[in-house]
Design a protein around this motif. Sequence first.
Motif, PDB file in Angstrom:
ATOM      1  N   SER A 146       0.813  -1.209   0.094  1.00 32.60           N
ATOM      2  CA  SER A 146      -0.058  -0.022  -0.021  1.00 32.60           C
ATOM      3  C   SER A 146       0.882   1.217  -0.081  1.00 32.60           C
ATOM      4  O   SER A 146       1.867   1.269   0.737  1.00 32.60           O
ATOM      5  CB  SER A 146      -0.904  -0.125   1.475  1.00 32.60           C
ATOM      6  OG  SER A 146      -1.637   1.410   1.414  1.00 32.60           O
ATOM      7  N   VAL A 147       0.454   2.367  -0.803  1.00 34.92           N
ATOM      8  CA  VAL A 147       1.290   3.518  -0.912  1.00 34.92           C
ATOM      9  C   VAL A 147       1.025   4.146   0.569  1.00 34.92           C
ATOM     10  O   VAL A 147       2.055   5.052   0.760  1.00 34.92           O
ATOM     11  CB  VAL A 147       0.735   4.385  -2.321  1.00 34.92           C
ATOM     12  CG1 VAL A 147      -0.701   4.836  -1.555  1.00 34.92           C
ATOM     13  CG2 VAL A 147       1.776   5.556  -2.228  1.00 34.92           C
ATOM     14  N   THR A 148      -0.064   3.872   1.291  1.00 37.06           N
ATOM     15  CA  THR A 148      -0.079   4.573   2.610  1.00 37.06           C
ATOM     16  C   THR A 148       1.067   4.054   3.560  1.00 37.06           C
ATOM     17  O   THR A 148       1.577   4.883   4.407  1.00 37.06           O
ATOM     18  CB  THR A 148      -1.266   4.217   2.995  1.00 37.06           C
ATOM     19  OG1 THR A 148      -2.559   4.600   2.342  1.00 37.06           O
ATOM     20  CG2 THR A 148      -1.661   4.813   4.633  1.00 37.06           C
ATOM     21  N   THR A 149       1.504   2.756   3.235  1.00 32.19           N
ATOM     22  CA  THR A 149       2.724   2.437   4.060  1.00 32.19           C
ATOM     23  C   THR A 149       3.988   3.356   3.697  1.00 32.19           C
ATOM     24  O   THR A 149       4.697   3.583   4.624  1.00 32.19           O
ATOM     25  CB  THR A 149       3.116   0.915   3.797  1.00 32.19           C
ATOM     26  OG1 THR A 149       1.711  -0.100   4.020  1.00 32.19           O
ATOM     27  CG2 THR A 149       4.184   0.530   4.594  1.00 32.19           C
ATOM     28  N   ARG A 185      -2.511  16.319   2.037  1.00 35.96           N
ATOM     29  CA  ARG A 185      -3.031  16.433   3.284  1.00 35.96           C
ATOM     30  C   ARG A 185      -3.787  15.160   3.612  1.00 35.96           C
ATOM     31  O   ARG A 185      -3.647  14.569   4.662  1.00 35.96           O
ATOM     32  CB  ARG A 185      -3.848  17.741   3.421  1.00 35.96           C
ATOM     33  CG  ARG A 185      -3.220  19.009   3.295  1.00 35.96           C
ATOM     34  CD  ARG A 185      -4.110  19.977   3.410  1.00 35.96           C
ATOM     35  NE  ARG A 185      -4.720  20.288   4.790  1.00 35.96           N
ATOM     36  CZ  ARG A 185      -4.092  20.874   5.848  1.00 35.96           C
ATOM     37  NH1 ARG A 185      -3.113  21.564   5.633  1.00 35.96           N
ATOM     38  NH2 ARG A 185      -4.711  20.835   7.139  1.00 35.96           N
ATOM     39  N   ALA A 186      -4.475  14.323   2.715  1.00 38.09           N
ATOM     40  CA  ALA A 186      -4.918  13.436   2.913  1.00 38.09           C
ATOM     41  C   ALA A 186      -4.126  12.074   3.053  1.00 38.09           C
ATOM     42  O   ALA A 186      -4.360  11.113   3.920  1.00 38.09           O
ATOM     43  CB  ALA A 186      -6.219  12.851   1.996  1.00 38.09           C
ATOM     44  N   SER A 187      -3.137  12.236   2.221  1.00 38.99           N
ATOM     45  CA  SER A 187      -2.179  11.233   2.465  1.00 38.99           C
ATOM     46  C   SER A 187      -1.163  11.327   3.750  1.00 38.99           C
ATOM     47  O   SER A 187      -0.936  10.304   4.243  1.00 38.99           O
ATOM     48  CB  SER A 187      -0.965  11.197   1.349  1.00 38.99           C
ATOM     49  OG  SER A 187      -1.664  11.050  -0.036  1.00 38.99           O
ATOM     50  N   VAL A 188      -1.260  12.513   4.305  1.00 41.79           N
ATOM     51  CA  VAL A 188      -0.344  12.646   5.512  1.00 41.79           C
ATOM     52  C   VAL A 188      -1.356  12.188   6.719  1.00 41.79           C
ATOM     53  O   VAL A 188      -0.833  11.582   7.717  1.00 41.79           O
ATOM     54  CB  VAL A 188      -0.101  14.278   5.892  1.00 41.79           C
ATOM     55  CG1 VAL A 188       0.217  14.604   7.269  1.00 41.79           C
ATOM     56  CG2 VAL A 188       0.712  14.802   5.110  1.00 41.79           C
ATOM     57  N   SER A 193      -2.361   8.224  10.594  1.00 38.55           N
ATOM     58  CA  SER A 193      -3.206   7.129  11.420  1.00 38.55           C
ATOM     59  C   SER A 193      -2.390   5.557  11.272  1.00 38.55           C
ATOM     60  O   SER A 193      -2.463   4.922  12.345  1.00 38.55           O
ATOM     61  CB  SER A 193      -4.278   7.055  10.620  1.00 38.55           C
ATOM     62  OG  SER A 193      -5.335   6.119  10.934  1.00 38.55           O
ATOM     63  N   ILE A 194      -1.796   5.308  10.191  1.00 35.00           N
ATOM     64  CA  ILE A 194      -0.926   3.849  10.275  1.00 35.00           C
ATOM     65  C   ILE A 194       0.029   3.858  11.243  1.00 35.00           C
ATOM     66  O   ILE A 194       0.246   2.951  11.868  1.00 35.00           O
ATOM     67  CB  ILE A 194      -0.216   4.004   8.728  1.00 35.00           C
ATOM     68  CG1 ILE A 194      -1.521   3.544   7.758  1.00 35.00           C
ATOM     69  CG2 ILE A 194       0.559   2.641   8.871  1.00 35.00           C
ATOM     70  CD1 ILE A 194      -2.121   2.208   7.903  1.00 35.00           C
TER      71      ILE A 194
END
Length: 266
Positions: A146-149, A185-188, A193-194
């Motif tokens: 996941s790109v969120t990681t 900002r949403a990605s931050v 959160s992760i």
Amino acid sequence: MSGRIKQPNRDLQWVRMPTWWASRPEIHEALADAPAGDAIAALKLYLGLCANANRKPTDRLPRTGSVAATLSEWSAFLGLSRPMVVAGLSLLVRLELIERLQVRPSIYRLVRYEDIGYWTRLPHQHLAVSRASGTLQKLVDMTNRSVTTLHALQLYVYLASIRDRKTLQARVSYTKLTDTLHMSRASVARGLSILVNHDLVNMRQNDYDPVLKRKMAGVYWLKGRIGAVGEDELLGPAGENQLLDAATSDPPVADRLPSNYADHLP
């Protein structure tokens, strides 16, 4: 050959991480442009190199900041596939964050490992979870798909690099985070959160200042102890959660620490 990296720092509470690069937008832009899996592997490997880098010269590793490990050993240590290890190490070399000293056995070294004033302490035991595991379990538990990681790992190294030496806190606005880390900002928000969900960071965000009539910068701190003088006074019996109260308490936390506290932090 053993499936585990020979870990010279296994029993240490903290390890050294160079910070000269963590605030450079061009580095984070390059990470964003790379395939997400490669960039995730690169940052996990960078933290893994920090965890295992030799602090003193040895016959096998005459230069400090070096690690000798096979692809299989890196794979087991960080929960990465062998192709991801290859891609991650290659990306770190291209970004000039590490250098390859030897091919067989494979030896890599952290660039500018000994730079005075450009390093911080990482909570090694907290990342490892268990001394017997032979892994950085906190990183193993983070998905590689996941790109969120990727965003979470970028945030982690950046917050570590800007942490205040006296309070152990990082105060930074969302605008600064988005500009430096090359993310929305949403990605931050998702990345933070992760980090919270994986017990890597605590935070207090965007209190409103009625005098200035604007939101204040967020306050963040890494979970886990780093063996600093004055840390017990700072964290107290409540552990890291004590920092949440200290962030807005009066008098400031730094006023309650020994006068030489900052001398014992990077």
